[in-house]
Design an enzyme around this catalytic site. Structure first.
Site, mmCIF file in Angstrom:
data_model
loop_
_atom_site.group_PDB
_atom_site.id
_atom_site.type_symbol
_atom_site.label_atom_id
_atom_site.label_comp_id
_atom_site.label_asym_id
_atom_site.label_seq_id
_atom_site.Cartn_x
_atom_site.Cartn_y
_atom_site.Cartn_z
ATOM 1 N N TRP A 180 1.466 -9.459 -3.198
ATOM 2 C CA TRP A 180 1.288 -10.183 -3.811
ATOM 3 C C TRP A 180 -0.085 -10.467 -3.362
ATOM 4 O O TRP A 180 -0.136 -11.123 -2.347
ATOM 5 C CB TRP A 180 1.619 -11.006 -4.412
ATOM 6 C CG TRP A 180 1.610 -12.076 -5.689
ATOM 7 C CD1 TRP A 180 1.228 -12.466 -6.898
ATOM 8 C CD2 TRP A 180 1.549 -13.576 -4.841
ATOM 9 N NE1 TRP A 180 0.149 -13.093 -6.968
ATOM 10 C CE2 TRP A 180 -0.155 -13.888 -5.692
ATOM 11 C CE3 TRP A 180 1.136 -14.076 -3.187
ATOM 12 C CZ2 TRP A 180 -0.200 -15.283 -5.502
ATOM 13 C CZ3 TRP A 180 0.442 -15.439 -3.077
ATOM 14 C CH2 TRP A 180 -0.234 -16.159 -4.951
ATOM 15 N N ASP A 254 7.116 -11.451 -12.360
ATOM 16 C CA ASP A 254 7.362 -12.373 -11.832
ATOM 17 C C ASP A 254 7.524 -13.424 -13.212
ATOM 18 O O ASP A 254 6.927 -13.611 -13.884
ATOM 19 C CB ASP A 254 6.716 -13.329 -10.488
ATOM 20 C CG ASP A 254 6.791 -14.914 -10.383
ATOM 21 O OD1 ASP A 254 7.645 -15.148 -11.145
ATOM 22 O OD2 ASP A 254 7.461 -15.039 -9.115
ATOM 23 N N ASP A 291 7.941 -22.741 -9.891
ATOM 24 C CA ASP A 291 8.873 -21.707 -9.051
ATOM 25 C C ASP A 291 10.351 -23.104 -9.006
ATOM 26 O O ASP A 291 10.569 -22.949 -7.406
ATOM 27 C CB ASP A 291 8.104 -21.619 -8.125
ATOM 28 C CG ASP A 291 7.378 -20.581 -7.754
ATOM 29 O OD1 ASP A 291 8.259 -19.788 -7.356
ATOM 30 O OD2 ASP A 291 5.858 -20.505 -7.594
ATOM 31 N N ASP A 321 12.278 -15.817 -6.804
ATOM 32 C CA ASP A 321 11.071 -16.189 -6.063
ATOM 33 C C ASP A 321 11.089 -17.566 -6.173
ATOM 34 O O ASP A 321 10.565 -18.407 -7.629
ATOM 35 C CB ASP A 321 10.342 -15.901 -6.505
ATOM 36 C CG ASP A 321 8.753 -15.805 -6.222
ATOM 37 O OD1 ASP A 321 8.791 -16.725 -5.340
ATOM 38 O OD2 ASP A 321 8.083 -15.549 -5.449
HETATM 39 C C1 RNT Z 1 2.935 -16.424 -5.978
HETATM 40 C C2 RNT Z 1 4.694 -15.244 -5.818
HETATM 41 C C3 RNT Z 1 4.927 -14.447 -4.753
HETATM 42 C C4 RNT Z 1 5.376 -15.593 -3.414
HETATM 43 C C5 RNT Z 1 5.779 -14.989 -1.832
HETATM 44 C C6 RNT Z 1 5.960 -15.832 -1.675
HETATM 45 O O1 RNT Z 1 2.725 -17.215 -7.261
HETATM 46 O O2 RNT Z 1 4.813 -15.124 -6.960
HETATM 47 O O3 RNT Z 1 5.732 -13.088 -4.779
HETATM 48 O O4 RNT Z 1 6.108 -16.358 -4.747
HETATM 49 O O5 RNT Z 1 5.263 -14.138 -2.198
HETATM 50 ZN ZN ZN Z 2 6.350 -13.950 -6.842
#
Ligand code: RNT
Ligand code: ZN
Length: 413
Positions: A180, A254, A291, A321
């Site tokens: 990412w 995600d 998150d 995550d």
């Molecule tokens: C960021 C992404 C990624 C991070 C991690 C820490 O928006 O979701 O996955 O949260 O790599």
């Molecule tokens: Zn992520």
């Protein structure tokens, strides 16, 4: 009769085999993310701004400050979570006396993690870290117009893949290496195409060295926007969906990286027709990619149901995550991970043949009445049995143990 025996009989009346569901659930690994343990800080001595909107908020006592503290917290968390575990490591979590820059990382900087994982009998996954570094402060890494900066990050990505492959081979289980990047623009760019072409070329270079799929699988993760890159995120969903299809990488979805009314559950079957493997970052966005720790809510349940009904469990890697620093970090891991497992358990406890037959016969009344009446079945008793079989506490015993552990780390400075 135990309450599980009663529950088993009740589920059997609906044609559901609880023992089979428990046996299946036990085999589904959940990759718990290391970064909930320390608010995405990591163990590097040099760093930059976080970037891309990654923002842990809160200042609850007890943040892990060293690899040993993080491992102690993880060991406690795993002891409170039934089932099969993995740990998702980020490159910024190296465990070493040296302070290599990101383009100089080597396997040995992570070897203590591998020894520990072997000891704990858990698998490891990996992530290159393309944020929290001076060379990422303008939110451009693999996309940067400066070829030297791109080369730095390409080298970081290549080394991360080598490290992940070695981890996978040491532990005898492929490491998922998830890519990412925060790259994007705060204000409207003139040339999106040029930026996307640069990202594609950098990824191609990074992914060129071949590794055995038995040790390494590369995944790519899209994003809709982040704080500071509101106008354009170069690695958008369409960009990475196409990239994954063209290059055979794993596609990471995600749950916080889409418009708030989009359903990641709905995307699973659609994407799975075009890519072989999926990676999930199970998360809970609130108004934005915030998150939050996942709840056992409808969104999570819908994702779990799709994994089961779409027969996707064998080609989906379930990773988490989220990061919340306003509550006990270990409690966040434990409750969040258990919620994912509870959702999977409920998904496995569906009378699928009946529901599918009703749908195929356009008998939507049966589909509706069954799914709603099924909600009253005693899922809690089946979950308690899952915990009992793993010798893991539930309910108030669990809460008391989490509180005691939190109290034991609260005086970390
Ligand atoms: C960021 C992404 C990624 C991070 C991690 C820490 O928006 O979701 O996955 O949260 O790599
Ligand atoms: Zn992520």
């Amino acid at each position: 009769m135990t309450s599980y025996d009663t529950a088993r009989a009740q589920f059997a009346e609906w044609g559901i085999d609880t023992d089979a569901a428990l046996a299946r659930l036990k085999t589904i690994p959940i990759s718990m993310h290391c970064w909930q343990g320390d608010d995405v800080v990591g163990f590097e001595t040099r760093s930059g701004i976080s970037g891309g909107g990654i923002q842990a908020t809160g200042n609850h006592p007890g943040r892990a400050r060293t690899p040993d503290e993080l491992r102690a917290d993880l060991e406690f968390a795993y002891a409170m979570i039934p089932g099969t575990h993995r740990l998702n490591l980020h490159a910024m979590y190296l465990d070493s006396d040296e302070s290599p820059d990101r383009d100089a990382l080597e396997y040995r900087h992570f070897a203590p993690w591998v020894d520990w994982a072997r000891d704990q009998r858990i698998g490891l996954d990996f992530n290159p870290t393309f944020f929290a570094h001076v060379k990422a402060d303008d939110n451009l890494t693999l996309t940067h117009p400066d070829a030297g900066i791109r080369a730095f990050w390409i080298e970081h990505g290549r080394r991360s893949r080598e490290i992940a492959a070695r981890i996978g081979s040491e532990l005898g289980s492929p490491a998922i290496n998830n890519i990412w990047v925060p790259d994007g623009y705060k204000d409207t760019p003139i040339d999106r195409m040029a930026a996307r072409a640069r990202l594609e070329a950098s990824l191609d270079e990074m992914l060129a060295p071949e590794h055995d799929a038995a040790t390494l699988r590369d995944a790519v993760e899209s994003k809709l926007f982040g704080i500071g890159v509101e106008a354009c995120t170069v690695g958008s969903h369409e960009f990475y969906l196409g990239y994954a299809i063209r290059n055979g990488t794993v596609l990471c979805l995600d749950m916080g990286h889409f418009h708030p009314t989009e359903s990641v559950a709905d995307k699973l079957s659609a994407c799975a027709l075009s890519v072989d493997e999926l990676l999930l970052h199970v998360s809970r966005p609130m108004r934005w990619d915030s998150d939050h720790v996942i709840l056992l809510n409808d969104d999570i349940q819908a994702v779990a149901n799709e994994l089961v009904t779409g027969d996707l469990l064998d080609r989906t890697h379930v990773g988490l995550d989220f990061f919340d620093a306003t509550i006990s970090r270990t409690a966040a891991w434990i409750i969040g991970t258990r919620n994912m497992q509870k959702a999977l358990l409920r998904a496995l406890l569906q009378p699928l043949d009946t529901l599918r037959d009703a749908e195929t016969a356009l008998d939507f009344t049966t589909r509706f009445t069954w799914t709603e009446e099924l909600r009253d079945l005693p899922y809690g008793a089946v979950w308690a049995e899952f915990c009992a079989q793993a010798d893991v506490p539930c309910g108030q015993t669990l809460i008391a143990q989490m509180a005691a552990y939190q109290a034991s780390v609260a005086d970390r400075g």
